[in-house]
Design a protein around this motif. Structure first.
Motif, PDB file in Angstrom:
ATOM      1  N   GLY A 132      -6.682   2.063   1.138  1.00 20.80           N
ATOM      2  CA  GLY A 132      -5.173   1.762   1.258  1.00 20.80           C
ATOM      3  C   GLY A 132      -4.872   1.994   2.736  1.00 20.80           C
ATOM      4  O   GLY A 132      -4.406   1.306   3.373  1.00 20.80           O
ATOM      5  N   ASN A 160       1.148   4.109  -3.066  1.00 25.58           N
ATOM      6  CA  ASN A 160       0.603   5.341  -2.809  1.00 25.58           C
ATOM      7  C   ASN A 160       1.900   6.507  -3.149  1.00 25.58           C
ATOM      8  O   ASN A 160       1.555   7.342  -3.629  1.00 25.58           O
ATOM      9  N   GLU A 212       0.798  -1.236   0.192  1.00 21.80           N
ATOM     10  CA  GLU A 212       0.109  -0.138   0.036  1.00 21.80           C
ATOM     11  C   GLU A 212       1.098   1.431  -0.134  1.00 21.80           C
ATOM     12  O   GLU A 212       0.546   2.069  -0.843  1.00 21.80           O
ATOM     13  N   HIS A 256       0.893   8.814  -5.690  1.00 18.19           N
ATOM     14  CA  HIS A 256       0.440  10.136  -5.552  1.00 18.19           C
ATOM     15  C   HIS A 256       1.526  11.224  -5.226  1.00 18.19           C
ATOM     16  O   HIS A 256       1.377  12.462  -5.062  1.00 18.19           O
TER      17      HIS A 256
HETATM   18 MG   LIG Z   1      -3.579   3.674  -1.725  1.00 16.41          MG
END
Ligand SMILES: [Mg+2]
Ligand SMILES: Nc1ncnc2c1ncn2[C@@H]1O[C@H](COP(=O)(O)OP(=O)(O)OP(=O)(O)O)[C@@H](O)[C@H]1O
Length: 269
Positions: A233, A184, A180, A188
């Motif tokens: 997540g 991420n 996760e 992101h």
């Molecule tokens: Mg995530």
């Protein structure tokens, strides 16, 4: 047959002993001919195969067989999970809606993390413990590779101490957590793309506490997410940490640093 072979030199074979109470026991007899100038003798040694040494040997053989079977099971579970993962990848390729396709792709990565546990277990010497540094590094690399665009400038670096053993439940949870966190960071942290984008994984042990750190030098996580918000997540990350008694904290910016500290349970032999 045993007797004539024994008289000719030596022989050895299985026999059955009958005790006074009528019960039967497996045994082995060894015969050897002994001759001097005047007389011929025969020496016979009977070994009761139901004795403690024989039991120990049988146990060792049973244990080896159990290990072999367990390895085989891990191998098959890994293969099956890999099939599921491949099916999801094929499915993601045929979905035109990008959000749906990305969600299927995420599931594929989560399943891949599980497959890797079994892969590493059937390759390793111990079936009860896993080299956590090696495992998490494999997972981070696999997630990073599957999510980065071709020619993506984001780098992945790892500083991992090898040889730290951890039990399988904790390893599985940490594998999903790292999946996760690395996802991420790739998805992101660098929305505009950056030439210096770096994701780092650090794994080390301090006393009986395992430190796992996933960091990136991107835009940083919004504060409401640090406070426990987030979608599936981050909720998964918090839940899995609770499950293995780990604490989660966020380091100083810039970028995002997530530190997970796991009290290591004593290995059960
Ligand atoms: Mg995530
Ligand atoms: N490393 C990061 N850098 C910047 N923002 C981040 C980072 N990690 C998470 N975020 C922000 O936190 C939000 C929540 O993350 P979370 O993993 O819970 O959800 P998600 O990644 O959007 O979806 P998914 O449920 O598929 O993981 C993200 O949408 C993103 O805005």
């Amino acid at each position: 047959e045993l007797l004539s072979a024994g008289a000719a030199g030596s022989s050895k074979g299985p026999i059955t002993l009958q005790a006074v109470d009528g019960s039967q026991r497996p045994a082995q007899i060894s015969l050897r001919a002994l001759k001097d100038e005047t007389e011929a003798h025969m020496c016979a040694v009977v070994t009761d195969l139901s004795g403690p040494q024989a039991v120990a040997a049988q146990l060792r053989a049973a244990l080896a067989e159990k290990e072999l079977l367990l390895r085989e099971v891990h191998h098959r579970v890994k293969n099956n999970l890999q099939i599921v993962s491949s099916l999801l990848r094929l499915q993601a390729e045929n979905i035109s809606d990008e959000r749906v396709s990305a969600a299927v792709h995420d599931s594929q990565n989560r399943i891949r993390a599980l497959a890797l546990v079994h892969e590493q277990l059937y390759r390793s010497e111990s079936l009860a413990h896993i080299d956590i540094g090696e495992y998490l590094q494999n997972i981070a690399t696999s997630v990073w590779r599957s999510l980065s665009m071709r020619g993506s400038p984001i780098r992945l670096v790892s500083e991992v101490i090898n040889g730290i053993s951890i039990n399988i439940d904790q390893a599985i949870a940490l594998g999903l957590i790292v999946t996760e966190l690395v996802s991420n960071s790739v998805k992101h942290a660098f929305p505009t793309g950056t030439a210096q984008g770096t994701i780092s994984l650090r794994v080390r042990q301090e006393n009986a506490v395992l430190h796992v750190e996933v960091a990136d030098n991107g835009i940083g996580m919004p504060p409401q997410i640090n406070a426990g918000g987030g979608s599936l997540g981050m909720q998964l990350v918090h839940g899995l940490c609770r499950q293995i008694g780990a604490t989660l904290s966020f380091g100083e910016g810039p970028g995002t640093t997530v530190v997970i500290k796991v009290p290591m349970s004593k290995p059960e032999a």
